[in-house]
Design an enzyme around this catalytic site. Structure first.
Site, PDB file in Angstrom:
ATOM      1  N   GLU A 176      -9.526  -1.612   5.510  1.00 40.14           N
ATOM      2  CA  GLU A 176     -10.078  -1.256   6.816  1.00 40.14           C
ATOM      3  C   GLU A 176     -11.383  -2.016   7.073  1.00 40.14           C
ATOM      4  O   GLU A 176     -12.067  -2.409   6.127  1.00 40.14           O
ATOM      5  CB  GLU A 176     -10.387   0.249   6.823  1.00 40.14           C
ATOM      6  N   ASP A 205      -7.128  -2.389  14.487  1.00 39.39           N
ATOM      7  CA  ASP A 205      -8.525  -2.709  14.164  1.00 39.39           C
ATOM      8  C   ASP A 205      -8.655  -3.924  13.232  1.00 39.39           C
ATOM      9  O   ASP A 205      -9.716  -4.199  12.701  1.00 39.39           O
ATOM     10  CB  ASP A 205      -9.210  -1.487  13.533  1.00 39.39           C
ATOM     11  N   HIS A 256      -6.963  -4.314  10.340  1.00 35.39           N
ATOM     12  CA  HIS A 256      -6.765  -4.067   8.904  1.00 35.39           C
ATOM     13  C   HIS A 256      -5.478  -4.716   8.412  1.00 35.39           C
ATOM     14  O   HIS A 256      -4.521  -4.896   9.175  1.00 35.39           O
ATOM     15  CB  HIS A 256      -6.835  -2.572   8.558  1.00 35.39           C
ATOM     16  N   ASP A 283       0.818  -1.210   0.000  1.00 32.49           N
ATOM     17  CA  ASP A 283       0.000   0.000   0.000  1.00 32.49           C
ATOM     18  C   ASP A 283       0.854   1.263   0.000  1.00 32.49           C
ATOM     19  O   ASP A 283       2.072   1.199   0.185  1.00 32.49           O
ATOM     20  CB  ASP A 283      -0.955  -0.017   1.207  1.00 32.49           C
TER      21      ASP A 283
HETATM   22  C1  GLP Z   1      -0.321   0.641   8.627  1.00 33.16           C
HETATM   23  C2  GLP Z   1      -0.035  -0.169   7.359  1.00 33.16           C
HETATM   24  C3  GLP Z   1      -0.223  -1.641   7.561  1.00 33.16           C
HETATM   25  C4  GLP Z   1       0.468  -2.061   8.852  1.00 33.16           C
HETATM   26  C5  GLP Z   1      -0.217  -1.406  10.021  1.00 33.16           C
HETATM   27  C6  GLP Z   1       0.378  -1.788  11.370  1.00 33.16           C
HETATM   28  O1  GLP Z   1      -1.588   1.210   8.662  1.00 33.16           O
HETATM   29  N1  GLP Z   1      -0.799   0.235   6.230  1.00 33.16           N
HETATM   30  O2  GLP Z   1       0.284  -2.340   6.446  1.00 33.16           O
HETATM   31  O3  GLP Z   1       0.421  -3.447   8.981  1.00 33.16           O
HETATM   32  O4  GLP Z   1      -0.142   0.000   9.870  1.00 33.16           O
HETATM   33  O5  GLP Z   1       1.497  -1.024  11.656  1.00 33.16           O
HETATM   34  P1  GLP Z   1       2.513  -1.297  12.822  1.00 33.16           P
HETATM   35  O6  GLP Z   1       3.339  -2.444  12.394  1.00 33.16           O
HETATM   36  O7  GLP Z   1       3.289  -0.034  12.934  1.00 33.16           O
HETATM   37  O8  GLP Z   1       1.706  -1.592  14.037  1.00 33.16           O
END
Ligand code: GLP
Length: 251
Positions: free
Chosen positions: A144, A137, A139, A68
């Site tokens: 989402e 959440d 995702h 993404d």
């Molecule tokens: C972001 C990314 C996700 C990622 C998530 C968790 O929103 N788009 O791909 O998995 O956050 O992030 P973190 O690893 O910092 O908790």
């Protein structure tokens, strides 16, 4: 089918995750990797850089596609996922930059950008190993929780929760882009193998929902239960809401 391996801490999880990716590259030097951003993969990316420097894994033939990217965002912006990947992995291993792909955050026609991304991945024969983090959440990528989920790469609105969670990387919450381009649930499930990494108590609820084995669009990661080869690597805190019997049965 989901398997889960509980490691003692973030470092152990990162080492194991790096070994899984390194083994994939050794098995198939021209493999296609699906990569993720966030804080979760930082440890494993630094492990991979070490393995590469020691000559134990060669990225020369590897192709990568990231999950993404914010939209709109300049790839040169230090909050873009392209910038993140260059800084935390691509600049530190011998990958061919032309073989690294991150959705273009300034694409004038986002629909064409998404369609081309899916078509390119398909033309290469698909993703061999997809790395995922998980949002608080539930995702994955930027898919989402919602009433309906998109199968393919698409433009999406970020939820207030995600904007708040990701604001820690920006100067203020107002600076967080409100939209993103992301692979869809179907794009993710098309990968031959999936590895999801999760640490910390904040992820425990989402992981418990995934491990319940049920599907709900309220937790997009639960859709991983449709896939035949998913490995979850986590620390103790991330499974603190799961009972030992469930973990043992899936290990
Ligand atoms: C972001 C990314 C996700 C990622 C998530 C968790 O929103 N788009 O791909 O998995 O956050 O992030 P973190 O690893 O910092 O908790």
């Amino acid at each position: 089918m989901i398997r889960i391996y509980k490691e003692k801490d973030y470092e152990a999880m990162s080492r194991r995750a790096a070994n899984v990716i390194a083994a994939e590259i050794i098995r198939k030097p021209d493999c296609v990797l699906g990569l993720a951003t966030g804080t979760s993969p930082l440890g494993l990316y630094s492990e991979l850089a070490t393995l590469n420097a020691e000559g134990r894994v060669d990225f020369a033939g590897v192709t990568t596609y990231n999950l993404d990217e914010y939209y709109p965002i300049d790839p040169a912006n230090d909050q873009s996922y392209r910038y993140f990947m260059n800084k935390n992995l691509f600049n530190n291993v011998n990958v061919d930059m032309d073989k690294t792909h991150v959705l273009f955050g300034q694409a004038p026609d986002w629909k064409a950008e998404c369609a081309q991304y899916d078509a390119e991945i398909e033309a290469l024969g698909g993703i061999d190993l997809q790395l995922l983090g998980i949002g608080v959440d539930g995702h994955i990528g930027f898919n989402e929780p919602a009433e309906v989920l998109d199968p393919l790469t698409h433009l999406t609105d970020l939820t207030e929760d995600t904007i708040r969670a990701n604001s820690r990387f920006f100067e203020s919450e107002a600076d967080v882009p409100r939209h993103a381009l992301t692979m869809g649930i179907g794009s993710i499930l098309s990968a031959r193998r999936i590895m999801l990494i999760a640490t910390g108590e904040a992820k425990a609820k989402a992981i418990a929902t995934v491990l319940s084995g049920k599907l709900t669009t309220a937790c997009p990661a639960s859709m991983l239960n449709l896939h035949s080869d998913v490995t979850i690597l986590c620390d103790r805190a991330a499974v603190s809401l799961c009972d030992e019997a469930t973990i043992a049965a899936l290990s």
